[in-house]
Design a protein around this motif. Sequence first.
Motif, short mmCIF file in Angstrom:
data_model
loop_
_atom_site.label_atom_id
_atom_site.label_comp_id
_atom_site.label_asym_id
_atom_site.label_seq_id
_atom_site.Cartn_x
_atom_site.Cartn_y
_atom_site.Cartn_z
N LEU A 1 0.83 -1.21 0.00
CA LEU A 1 0.00 0.00 0.00
C LEU A 1 0.86 1.26 0.00
CD1 LEU A 1 -2.71 -1.18 2.52
CD2 LEU A 1 -3.16 -0.45 0.16
N ARG A 2 1.91 1.26 0.80
CA ARG A 2 2.82 2.41 0.82
C ARG A 2 3.46 2.64 -0.54
NH1 ARG A 2 5.06 1.58 6.64
NH2 ARG A 2 3.82 3.15 7.70
N ALA A 3 3.92 1.56 -1.17
CA ALA A 3 4.56 1.67 -2.47
C ALA A 3 3.59 2.22 -3.52
CB ALA A 3 5.10 0.31 -2.91
N ALA A 4 2.31 1.92 -3.35
CA ALA A 4 1.27 2.40 -4.28
C ALA A 4 0.81 3.81 -3.96
CB ALA A 4 0.09 1.44 -4.27
N GLY A 5 1.29 4.36 -2.84
CA GLY A 5 0.90 5.72 -2.46
C GLY A 5 -0.44 5.82 -1.77
N ALA A 6 -0.95 4.70 -1.26
CA ALA A 6 -2.24 4.72 -0.55
C ALA A 6 -2.09 5.46 0.77
CB ALA A 6 -2.73 3.30 -0.31
N GLU A 7 -3.17 6.06 1.21
CA GLU A 7 -3.18 6.77 2.50
C GLU A 7 -3.29 5.76 3.63
OE1 GLU A 7 -5.88 9.91 5.10
OE2 GLU A 7 -6.47 9.45 3.03
N ILE A 8 -2.27 5.70 4.48
CA ILE A 8 -2.31 4.86 5.67
C ILE A 8 -2.84 5.72 6.80
CG2 ILE A 8 -0.99 3.39 7.23
CD1 ILE A 8 -1.09 2.44 4.25
N VAL A 9 -3.95 5.30 7.38
CA VAL A 9 -4.64 6.09 8.40
C VAL A 9 -4.14 5.75 9.80
CG1 VAL A 9 -6.90 6.66 9.36
CG2 VAL A 9 -6.66 6.23 6.91
N GLU A 10 -3.92 4.44 10.05
CA GLU A 10 -3.44 3.96 11.35
C GLU A 10 -2.60 2.72 11.12
OE1 GLU A 10 -6.66 3.22 14.12
OE2 GLU A 10 -7.81 4.88 13.31
N GLU A 11 -1.66 2.46 12.03
CA GLU A 11 -0.93 1.20 11.97
C GLU A 11 -0.44 0.81 13.35
OE1 GLU A 11 3.29 1.45 10.29
OE2 GLU A 11 2.35 3.25 9.44
N TRP A 12 -0.37 -0.50 13.57
CA TRP A 12 0.10 -1.07 14.83
C TRP A 12 1.02 -2.25 14.51
CZ3 TRP A 12 -4.89 -0.15 13.49
CH2 TRP A 12 -5.59 0.82 14.21
N ASP A 13 2.07 -2.41 15.29
CA ASP A 13 2.93 -3.57 15.15
C ASP A 13 3.40 -3.94 16.54
OD1 ASP A 13 4.80 -5.56 14.48
OD2 ASP A 13 5.28 -4.56 12.58
N GLU A 14 2.63 -4.79 17.19
CA GLU A 14 2.88 -5.20 18.57
C GLU A 14 2.99 -6.72 18.61
OE1 GLU A 14 -0.45 -3.55 20.67
OE2 GLU A 14 0.00 -1.52 19.99
N PRO A 15 3.54 -7.29 19.67
CA PRO A 15 3.72 -8.74 19.72
C PRO A 15 2.44 -9.56 19.47
CG PRO A 15 4.96 -7.72 21.46
CD PRO A 15 4.15 -6.62 20.83
N CYS B 1 -6.23 1.76 6.07
CA CYS B 1 -5.92 2.66 4.97
C CYS B 1 -7.23 3.22 4.44
CB CYS B 1 -5.15 1.93 3.87
SG CYS B 1 -6.14 0.73 2.95
N ALA B 2 -7.10 4.22 3.58
CA ALA B 2 -8.28 4.77 2.91
C ALA B 2 -8.29 4.28 1.47
CB ALA B 2 -8.24 6.30 2.95
N ASP B 3 -9.44 3.83 1.00
CA ASP B 3 -9.55 3.45 -0.40
C ASP B 3 -9.66 4.72 -1.24
OD1 ASP B 3 -12.25 4.31 -0.51
OD2 ASP B 3 -13.05 2.30 -0.89
N PRO B 4 -9.75 4.63 -2.56
CA PRO B 4 -9.79 5.85 -3.38
C PRO B 4 -10.92 6.83 -3.06
CG PRO B 4 -9.28 3.95 -4.74
CD PRO B 4 -9.66 3.42 -3.37
N ASP B 5 -11.98 6.34 -2.40
CA ASP B 5 -13.09 7.22 -2.04
C ASP B 5 -13.11 7.59 -0.57
OD1 ASP B 5 -14.71 7.55 -4.59
OD2 ASP B 5 -14.42 5.38 -4.51
N GLY B 6 -12.06 7.21 0.16
CA GLY B 6 -11.97 7.57 1.58
C GLY B 6 -12.55 6.55 2.53
N HIS B 7 -13.09 5.44 2.03
CA HIS B 7 -13.59 4.38 2.91
C HIS B 7 -12.40 3.71 3.59
CE1 HIS B 7 -17.46 4.91 1.04
NE2 HIS B 7 -16.94 4.62 -0.15
#
Length: 114
Positions: free
Chosen positions: A79-93, A100-106
């Motif tokens: 998604l990052r490589a495609a330029g998509a908007e990442i809204v939130e992310e977590w990386d925990e054990p 992310c947001a789709d092209p219409d903001g969903h």
Amino acid sequence: MGLPVRDAERSVAFYASHFGFDPATATTHDDGTVIVRNRDAFDLALHPDAGVAAPLHPFLHVGFRLTDADAVRAVLADLRAAGAEIVEEWDEPGYVALKCADPDGHRVEVYWEP
């Protein structure tokens, strides 16, 4: 799940590229709605609507559970490589996820937890 979209072809491409929906399954109905299916037989109905606005509440989203943490990380990188908007992310054990947001903001969530 039904979503209003400005451009169904663009949305099919987004969901196919990042979330496993198969464009070969896409069917277009008389009202312009395009229904596309993923490998789990989940149907996404994309209905044309020129006035699409982002969801009113940030909690509103669709989520896809993946089999392991690295699969989520791979989707995030894609998604990052495609330029998509990442809204939130977590990386925990015990929890790896992104929204992310789709092209219409969903908002779309991808997650793994044991």
